[in-house]
Design a protein around this motif. Structure first.
Motif, PDB file in Angstrom:
ATOM      1  N   ALA A 118       0.882  -1.176   0.000  1.00 56.01           N
ATOM      2  CA  ALA A 118       0.000   0.000   0.000  1.00 56.01           C
ATOM      3  C   ALA A 118       0.909   1.212   0.000  1.00 56.01           C
ATOM      4  CB  ALA A 118      -0.907   0.036   1.232  1.00 56.01           C
ATOM      5  N   PHE A 119       0.334   2.376  -0.248  1.00 54.43           N
ATOM      6  CA  PHE A 119       1.169   3.582  -0.235  1.00 54.43           C
ATOM      7  C   PHE A 119       0.348   4.777   0.207  1.00 54.43           C
ATOM      8  CE2 PHE A 119      -0.611   3.006  -4.445  1.00 54.43           C
ATOM      9  CZ  PHE A 119      -1.067   4.269  -4.810  1.00 54.43           C
ATOM     10  N   PHE A 120       1.018   5.782   0.755  1.00 54.37           N
ATOM     11  CA  PHE A 120       0.370   7.024   1.138  1.00 54.37           C
ATOM     12  C   PHE A 120       0.585   8.059   0.044  1.00 54.37           C
ATOM     13  CE2 PHE A 120       0.578   5.223   5.442  1.00 54.37           C
ATOM     14  CZ  PHE A 120      -0.699   5.538   5.894  1.00 54.37           C
ATOM     15  N   THR A 121      -0.511   8.667  -0.417  1.00 55.38           N
ATOM     16  CA  THR A 121      -0.417   9.675  -1.478  1.00 55.38           C
ATOM     17  C   THR A 121      -1.166  10.936  -1.061  1.00 55.38           C
ATOM     18  OG1 THR A 121      -1.014  10.204  -3.769  1.00 55.38           O
ATOM     19  CG2 THR A 121      -2.424   8.623  -2.646  1.00 55.38           C
ATOM     20  N   PRO A 122      -0.643  12.111  -1.438  1.00 58.87           N
ATOM     21  CA  PRO A 122      -1.367  13.348  -1.109  1.00 58.87           C
ATOM     22  C   PRO A 122      -2.588  13.569  -1.997  1.00 58.87           C
ATOM     23  CG  PRO A 122       0.610  13.860  -2.361  1.00 58.87           C
ATOM     24  CD  PRO A 122       0.648  12.373  -2.101  1.00 58.87           C
ATOM     25  N   THR A 123      -2.639  12.875  -3.130  1.00 57.87           N
ATOM     26  CA  THR A 123      -3.736  13.089  -4.082  1.00 57.87           C
ATOM     27  C   THR A 123      -5.071  12.669  -3.492  1.00 57.87           C
ATOM     28  OG1 THR A 123      -2.241  12.694  -5.923  1.00 57.87           O
ATOM     29  CG2 THR A 123      -4.593  12.531  -6.397  1.00 57.87           C
ATOM     30  N   GLY A 124      -6.026  13.567  -3.563  1.00 59.49           N
ATOM     31  CA  GLY A 124      -7.384  13.249  -3.124  1.00 59.49           C
ATOM     32  C   GLY A 124      -7.634  13.533  -1.660  1.00 59.49           C
ATOM     33  N   TYR A 125      -6.606  13.910  -0.923  1.00 61.03           N
ATOM     34  CA  TYR A 125      -6.814  14.168   0.512  1.00 61.03           C
ATOM     35  C   TYR A 125      -7.891  15.247   0.692  1.00 61.03           C
ATOM     36  CZ  TYR A 125      -6.349  15.438   5.334  1.00 61.03           C
ATOM     37  OH  TYR A 125      -6.642  15.698   6.646  1.00 61.03           O
ATOM     38  N   GLY A 126      -8.818  14.983   1.602  1.00 66.73           N
ATOM     39  CA  GLY A 126      -9.862  15.964   1.911  1.00 66.73           C
ATOM     40  C   GLY A 126     -10.992  15.993   0.899  1.00 66.73           C
ATOM     41  N   THR A 127     -10.980  15.074  -0.067  1.00 65.02           N
ATOM     42  CA  THR A 127     -12.032  15.050  -1.087  1.00 65.02           C
ATOM     43  C   THR A 127     -12.961  13.850  -0.880  1.00 65.02           C
ATOM     44  OG1 THR A 127     -10.971  13.616  -2.725  1.00 65.02           O
ATOM     45  CG2 THR A 127     -10.292  15.938  -2.711  1.00 65.02           C
ATOM     46  N   GLU A 128     -14.070  13.873  -1.618  1.00 63.31           N
ATOM     47  CA  GLU A 128     -15.029  12.749  -1.559  1.00 63.31           C
ATOM     48  C   GLU A 128     -14.389  11.424  -1.958  1.00 63.31           C
ATOM     49  OE1 GLU A 128     -18.411  13.440  -4.043  1.00 63.31           O
ATOM     50  OE2 GLU A 128     -19.149  15.083  -2.786  1.00 63.31           O
ATOM     51  N   LEU A 129     -13.395  11.497  -2.847  1.00 61.15           N
ATOM     52  CA  LEU A 129     -12.803  10.248  -3.340  1.00 61.15           C
ATOM     53  C   LEU A 129     -11.873   9.598  -2.317  1.00 61.15           C
ATOM     54  CD1 LEU A 129     -12.182  10.972  -7.130  1.00 61.15           C
ATOM     55  CD2 LEU A 129     -14.198  10.064  -5.972  1.00 61.15           C
ATOM     56  N   ALA A 130     -11.635  10.304  -1.209  1.00 64.66           N
ATOM     57  CA  ALA A 130     -10.833   9.706  -0.139  1.00 64.66           C
ATOM     58  C   ALA A 130     -11.697   9.403   1.084  1.00 64.66           C
ATOM     59  CB  ALA A 130      -9.686  10.640   0.242  1.00 64.66           C
ATOM     60  N   ALA A 131     -13.006   9.582   0.934  1.00 66.72           N
ATOM     61  CA  ALA A 131     -13.913   9.391   2.071  1.00 66.72           C
ATOM     62  C   ALA A 131     -13.770   7.980   2.639  1.00 66.72           C
ATOM     63  CB  ALA A 131     -15.354   9.641   1.636  1.00 66.72           C
ATOM     64  N   GLY A 132     -13.610   7.892   3.964  1.00 64.38           N
ATOM     65  CA  GLY A 132     -13.528   6.600   4.637  1.00 64.38           C
ATOM     66  C   GLY A 132     -12.164   5.950   4.557  1.00 64.38           C
ATOM     67  N   LYS A 133     -11.222   6.568   3.846  1.00 63.99           N
ATOM     68  CA  LYS A 133      -9.889   5.957   3.734  1.00 63.99           C
ATOM     69  C   LYS A 133      -8.980   6.418   4.864  1.00 63.99           C
ATOM     70  CE  LYS A 133     -10.179   5.182  -1.174  1.00 63.99           C
ATOM     71  NZ  LYS A 133      -9.676   5.415  -2.521  1.00 63.99           N
ATOM     72  N   GLU A 134      -8.029   5.561   5.198  1.00 63.96           N
ATOM     73  CA  GLU A 134      -7.074   5.888   6.253  1.00 63.96           C
ATOM     74  C   GLU A 134      -6.193   7.054   5.794  1.00 63.96           C
ATOM     75  OE1 GLU A 134      -5.052   2.355   7.579  1.00 63.96           O
ATOM     76  OE2 GLU A 134      -3.514   3.540   8.608  1.00 63.96           O
ATOM     77  N   THR A 135      -5.939   7.983   6.689  1.00 67.37           N
ATOM     78  CA  THR A 135      -5.058   9.103   6.345  1.00 67.37           C
ATOM     79  C   THR A 135      -3.944   9.207   7.370  1.00 67.37           C
ATOM     80  OG1 THR A 135      -6.385  10.666   7.621  1.00 67.37           O
ATOM     81  CG2 THR A 135      -6.944  10.427   5.285  1.00 67.37           C
ATOM     82  N   ARG A 136      -2.898   9.901   7.006  1.00 67.89           N
ATOM     83  CA  ARG A 136      -1.789  10.094   7.940  1.00 67.89           C
ATOM     84  C   ARG A 136      -1.065  11.393   7.605  1.00 67.89           C
ATOM     85  NH1 ARG A 136       2.418   5.295   9.118  1.00 67.89           N
ATOM     86  NH2 ARG A 136       0.415   4.309   9.538  1.00 67.89           N
ATOM     87  N   GLU A 137      -0.639  12.096   8.649  1.00 70.50           N
ATOM     88  CA  GLU A 137       0.181  13.275   8.440  1.00 70.50           C
ATOM     89  C   GLU A 137       1.633  12.852   8.499  1.00 70.50           C
ATOM     90  OE1 GLU A 137      -0.735  16.752  10.904  1.00 70.50           O
ATOM     91  OE2 GLU A 137       1.373  17.343  10.649  1.00 70.50           O
ATOM     92  N   ILE A 138       2.352  13.131   7.454  1.00 70.97           N
ATOM     93  CA  ILE A 138       3.772  12.769   7.398  1.00 70.97           C
ATOM     94  C   ILE A 138       4.553  14.029   7.039  1.00 70.97           C
ATOM     95  CG2 ILE A 138       5.527  11.301   6.297  1.00 70.97           C
ATOM     96  CD1 ILE A 138       3.183   9.378   5.502  1.00 70.97           C
ATOM     97  N   GLY A 139       5.445  14.434   7.922  1.00 69.82           N
ATOM     98  CA  GLY A 139       6.250  15.625   7.652  1.00 69.82           C
ATOM     99  C   GLY A 139       5.412  16.859   7.393  1.00 69.82           C
ATOM    100  N   GLY A 140       4.300  16.975   8.109  1.00 68.93           N
ATOM    101  CA  GLY A 140       3.480  18.178   7.994  1.00 68.93           C
ATOM    102  C   GLY A 140       2.524  18.168   6.811  1.00 68.93           C
TER     103      GLY A 140
END
Lengths: 245, 223
Positions: A118-140
């Motif tokens: 799996a991978f963490f991507t900034p794309t889509g953060y805060g949008t409907e397409l990321a709804a319900g997905k795990e998020t993480r703050e990395i380096g701000g």
């Protein structure tokens, strides 16, 4: 080593009902139209299809959707001026849509082929397409966790293959081909021309034969000998092989 | 920081807007022009600017639209329009193309929008209407990936509703990502104002700055 199919029908014969099929192409560039037509003829049903779009006009993927053979489509840009078959199927509730930002689609395919969990991507953060997905703050910065997207089969198109299954593409028709070739268990390629092993310059091969399972030759634009000579992947004076194998 | 902005007599036409965006793309930039109106910006880039155009479907060094005799089905742009190749062009696959965006390697992208918020949130992929078929394409990747995100749009919707808003009501594409907003009535920079992102009007066209602020019902920096 790859196998060589005489016809498109033979090349897609192993695609089973319920399979996840990765289809190359961005618009019509690089779309393996003849392989998709053969899949239509094969009767394979309940397919999950991964493509950038959801079919154009009255050809290829659009017809597969029209015939209701696709139960789910995973793509970034379904709505186009000529996506009428998808539009109708979607509005009738007869095809499921998973909308994925285009870069996430490409990277999820890449991850599947590269063995990434799996991978963490900034794309889509805060949008409907990321709804319900795990998020993480990395380096701000905020990221969304995305999972790989592999397929049972990839149907892709390349310009040249050699007998070792190495592939070279042409211009923007390359698009999803290389990542899909790696992301599928079973990769089927239609090429314009098959050349003897050694005819493709090892420095210019984009998809090594290790990713390729079946090659079939379908001439759609018949590159001239002069054009082949000019393609950087084709070594000068390499002997052309017949179009049928 | 108060800026004296003197308005021109008329609002900008679509061509003038594209020209204004083109003028502000730094020379030597690697740039991505979104489909639709942003594509027009290419017509106003000068050879001296030496801007290299990226297209999401795997090319840097994209040239102008192909003339009839140049059309090559294997050479298209993000809008699926046949284009040409300039000297120095390169081709790459989709994962690389989007790594260029996400990885911050593009200097600027130009996008259209339904709405932009005062903090630079962008809404341009879905109207959120129940019957609408959504399509996102590469918009979310460009919005968060390019170093500068320029948006071009009309400042008001057909019914007069402002499109530069306190908070987007349409589904967002990216948060705090727009750096400059080019509209028919004015050009705005989204700047850091005491730790908060806010729009600053840098050019007005056809309306007095005070009138723009009044019609938008938002606070503009320095006014």
């Amino acid at each position: 080593m790859p196998q060589f199919a005489e016809t498109a029908a033979e090349a897609v014969a192993d695609v089973t009902d319920g399979a996840t099929v990765l289809m190359g192409g961005f618009g019509n560039a690089g779309q393996p139209m003849e392989l998709i037509d053969a899949l239509l003829d094969s009767g394979a049903n309940d397919l999950t299809v991964v493509n950038n779009n959801a079919g154009q006009g009255d050809a290829g993927l659009a017809l597969l959707i029209k015939e209701r053979r696709v139960k789910k489509i995973i793509c970034s840009f379904p709505r186009q001026s000529d996506s009428w078959h998808f539009d109708a199927a979607f509005r009738a509730g007869e095809v499921e849509l998973e909308l994925v930002p285009q870069g996430n689609l490409a990277e999820r395919l890449r991850a599947a082929g590269a063995g990434i969990g799996a991978f963490f991507t900034p794309t889509g953060y805060g949008t409907e397409l990321a709804a319900g997905k795990e998020t993480r703050e990395i380096g701000g910065r905020n990221y969304v966790l995305e999972y790989p997207l592999g397929g049972d089969v990839a149907l892709i198109k390349a310009m040249y293959a050699d007998r070792a299954g190495n592939l070279a593409y042409r211009k923007t028709a390359r698009n999803f081909g290389p990542v899909m070739a790696a992301a599928a268990t079973h990769t089927v390629v239609q090429v314009e021309q098959l050349l003897p092993t050694g005819s493709l310059d090892p420095e210019a091969i984009v998809t090594p034969g290790l990713y390729v399972d079946i090659v079939t030759v379908i001439e759609t634009r018949t590159p001239s000998a002069a054009e082949s000579e000019r393609h950087p992947a084709v070594r000068p004076h390499s002997q052309e092989e017949g179009v049928r194998v | 920081m108060s800026l004296k902005v003197r308005p021109t007599a008329a609002r900008l036409s679509r061509q003038e807007l594209a020209q204004a965006v083109a003028r502000d793309i730094a020379s030597g930039s690697y740039a991505n022009l979104g489909i639709g109106q942003p594509t027009m910006v290419a017509d106003y880039l000068t050879p001296e600017q030496n801007v290299t155009l990226h297209t999401e479907n795997g090319m840097l060094g994209m040239g102008p639209k192909a003339a009839a005799e140049q059309v090559d089905a294997d050479l298209i742009n993000a809008g699926k329009v046949p284009v040409t190749e300039l000297p120095g062009a390169s081709y790459f696959h989709h994962a690389d193309s989007f790594a260029m965006m996400r990885g911050g390697h593009l200097d600027v992208c130009v996008l259209g929008a339904f709405q932009v918020s005062v903090t630079g949130d962008l809404a341009n992929w879905s109207t959120g209407e129940p019957d609408a078929i959504p399509a996102v394409g590469g918009a979310m990747d460009l919005a968060i990936g390019a170093k500068e995100v320029f948006v071009m749009m009309s400042l008001f919707a057909r019914d007069g509703t402002p499109k530069l808003v306190q908070e987007c009501t349409y589904p967002v594409t990216g948060l705090s990502c727009v750096t400059r907003l080019y509209t028919d009535y004015g050009i705005f920079h989204i700047v850091d104002d005491a730790g908060r992102r806010r729009p600053q009007l840098v050019e007005a066209h056809g309306l007095e700055p005070a009138e723009i602020q009044e019609r938008l019902q938002i606070d503009l920096v320095g006014m």
